[in-house]
Motif scaffolding. Structure first.
Motif: not given
Length: 465
Positions: A389, A33, A381, A35, A385
Motif C-alpha cells: 500500500q 482494494d 494486517q 485492504q 500488505a
C-alpha cells in the motif's frame, strides 16, 4: 472557510493527508482494494466507496467539490488520433475522471502518476490526457511536472526518498481559455527547492529510524542468515580489492560474478548494451583476476549465491563497506548506495535494507518515508500488505507542495470559484508535518451531515475570460 475535496483511487490516503493538512474536508473517497479501504477508513474516519466505474457511468455518486485528487492508473489510450476529448479515453479509468470533471467542474484538479507517463513510449497517452482536460475547460501544461520528495528540504515536508512522479494540476477556466492560455511550462522544475542539497539527507537522523529496541517484533525485519551470508560474500571481495581500486571503490557499472571471464561471450545477436556490460566485466576480471579467483575459491565457487544475488551494483561512492550502505535486493541483483536518501518504495518486496542495522525498514518507517503521521495505523494486517500500500501511495510532502504551488500561481482564478481553498493555502504552513501530527482528521463520513461547501456549477458558470 475551508474547502472540499474528493479522493479517487485513494489507496490508504496520501492525498487525504496532504489536503487535510491544508484544512480541506473530504466529501468522497473511492478505492477498489478492500485492504487499502480498511486502512483508509481506520485512519481518516471517512467511508470509502468502491469501484469508481459503477459510481460514475450510470449514475454520478461523486458530490460537488473544490479539488479532485486522484492517483489514477495509467492505462493505454487510443492512438488513432482521430477523436478528441472524452471519447478517446473511453474504456480507461481516466474516462471516469473526465465524467466527473464534465459534470461537477471542480475548480482544481490534482492528479499523480508514475514517472513513465512522461516517457517517450507514452507521448500519445500524454497528449490525449492534456487534450481531454483542456476540452473539459482545465488550463493544464503540455509539459509534465515531474517531482520527487527528496528535492524538498525537511522544512517543506521533504523526505529522504527518490520518488519521481508525474503531477498534473489544472484550474477550471472554461474550454476557450483553457486552449487560448495553454502553456508548455511545468508547474515546478525537477530540481532541488530553496537551495536544498539532496546529498545532505541522512536516513538515520532525518527519517528518522526507530531504535531497534522499541520496534515490536524487530526480528521480522532482520536479515536472515542466508541474506547476511550473501552480503558478507560480496563484502569479502570489496575488502580484498579495495586497496587496488581507483578511489577505493567499485566501478559504477554492475559487476556480475557469472561474467568474470577473460574473454567475454559476445555474438552477433548480443544487444549492444549487454555487449558493453560483458566487456566491462571481462576487463574488470582481467585487472583483478588473482584476487577474484581466490575469492571464488574461498566461497565454494559462489554456489550459495542464487542467480539474483550474483550481481552487485555499487552506487555508494566512498562508503567504506557494504554494511555502511543502504541495500536493495532486486530481481537483477544487489544494489548498494550511500545512506542519504532511499530508493523509491515499490509495491513489491524490495524493501530497503539499512546496512549497519542489518535489517529492513519497518512499515512504520516506510509510512514516515511517505510523509504519513506517526499516529497512522495499519491495524493487524500483514506487513506485506502495508508495504504494498505504501509503495502504491502518493508522497504527502510532494503532493502538498505541488498543490500549494499551483494554488498560489492561479489564486486569482481559483478565488472566484473556491475562495476557501485560496484562503487555506495562504494561511497554511509551508510544512504539512505539524498539522498532520497535531491531530487525526475526523472528516465527515461520505454522505454525512455537513453541507457541501460549494454547489454544483452550471454551464453559465464557465469563466470565458
Amino acid at each position: 472557510m475551508s474547502f472540499s475535496f474528493v479522493d479517487l483511487f485513494s489507496g490508504i490516503g496520501g492525498f487525504h493527508a496532504a489536503l487535510g493538512a491544508l484544512d480541506g474536508e473530504c466529501w468522497f473517497a473511492s478505492e477498489i482494494d478492500l485492504q487499502a479501504k480498511a486502512v483508509y477508513e481506520r485512519n481518516w474516519h471517512t467511508e470509502v466507496a468502491g469501484d469508481i466505474v459503477a459510481l460514475t457511468e450510470d449514475q454520478m455518486a461523486v458530490p460537488p467539490h473544490d479539488v479532485l485528487a486522484a492517483g489514477f492508473p495509467c492505462q493505454p489510450f487510443s492512438k488513432s488520433g482521430f477523436q478528441r476529448g472524452m471519447d478517446e479515453t473511453r474504456g480507461t479509468l481516466f474516462w471516469n475522471i473526465c465524467r466527473i470533471l464534465d459534470e461537477r467542474k471542480p475548480p482544481v484538479i490534482l492528479l499523480e502518476n508514475v514517472r513513465n507517463l512522461a516517457g517517450p513510449r507514452h507521448k500519445e497517452t500524454w497528449r490525449t490526457i492534456v487534450r481531454s482536460l483542456r476540452d473539459l475547460g482545465y488550463r493544464v501544461s503540455g509539459t509534465p511536472t515531474v517531482f520527487s520528495p527528496h528535492l524538498l528540504p525537511p522544512s517543506l515536508g521533504g523526505r529522504p526518498q527518490v520518488r519521481e512522479r508525474v503531477f498534473i494540476t489544472g484550474t477550471y477556466v472554461g474550454r476557450a481559455r483553457a486552449w487560448a492560455e495553454a502553456t508548455d511550462e511545468p508547474l515546478v522544475p525537477n530540481r532541488p527547492v530553496a537551495g536544498w542539497d539532496p546529498q545532505g539527507w541522512d536516513v538515520e537522523q532525518d527519517l528518522p529510524l526507530d531504535a531497534d529496541a522499541v520496534i515490536e517484533g524487530v526480528h521480522r525485519y532482520e536479515l536472515t542468515a542466508a541474506e547476511t551470508s550473501w552480503i558478507a560474500t560480496w563484502e569479502d571481495l570489496l575488502v580484498e580489492l579495495k586497496p587496488h581500486l581507483a578511489g577505493g571503490k567499485l566501478p559504477g557499472f554492475p559487476i556480475w560474478a557469472d561474467e568474470f571471464k577473460s574473454v567475454p561471450e559476445i555474438d552477433a545477436s548480443t544487444p549492444s548494451w549487454k555487449a558493453d556490460f560483458l566487456r566491462k566485466n571481462s576487463d574488470f576480471y582481467r585487472q583483478h583476476q588473482e584476487a577474484i579467483d581466490e575469492w571464488k575459491i574461498r566461497h565454494n565457487d559462489l554456489e550459495e549465491l542464487p542467480p539474483s544475488r550474483r550481481k552487485l551494483e555499487w552506487q555508494a561512492q566512498d562508503a567504506a563497506t557494504l554494511w555502511d550502505t543502504v541495500m536493495h535486493f532486486r530481481p537483477s541483483g544487489i544494489r548498494a548506495k550511500k545512506a542519504t536518501y532511499l530508493p523509491a518504495l515499490v509495491a513489491i518486496t524490495q524493501t530497503s535494507i539499512i546496512g549497519h542495522r542489518r535489517r529492513r525498514i519497518t512499515p512504520r518507517e516506510a509510512a514516515r518515508l511517505q510523509g504519513l503521521p506517526n499516529w497512522f495505523d495499519f491495524g493487524a494486517q500483514p506487513d506485506a500488505a502495508s508495504y504494498k500500500q505504501l509503495g502504491n501511495g502518493v508522497n504527502v510532502g510532494a503532493a502538498y507542495y505541488i498543490l500549494r504551488e499551483h494554488v498560489m500561481r492561479d489564486k486569482d482564478d481559483i478565488a472566484a470559484l473556491a475562495p476557501g481553498l485560496v484562503e487555506a493555502v495562504l494561511a497554511s504552513d509551508p510544512n504539512p508535518d505539524g498539522a498532520l501530527e497535531a491531530r487525526p482528521f475526523a472528516m465527515a463520513p461520505q454522505g454525512g451531515s455537513r453541507r457541501a461547501i460549494r454547489e454544483p456549477m452550471g454551464s453559465a458558470d464557465v469563466l470565458s475570460g
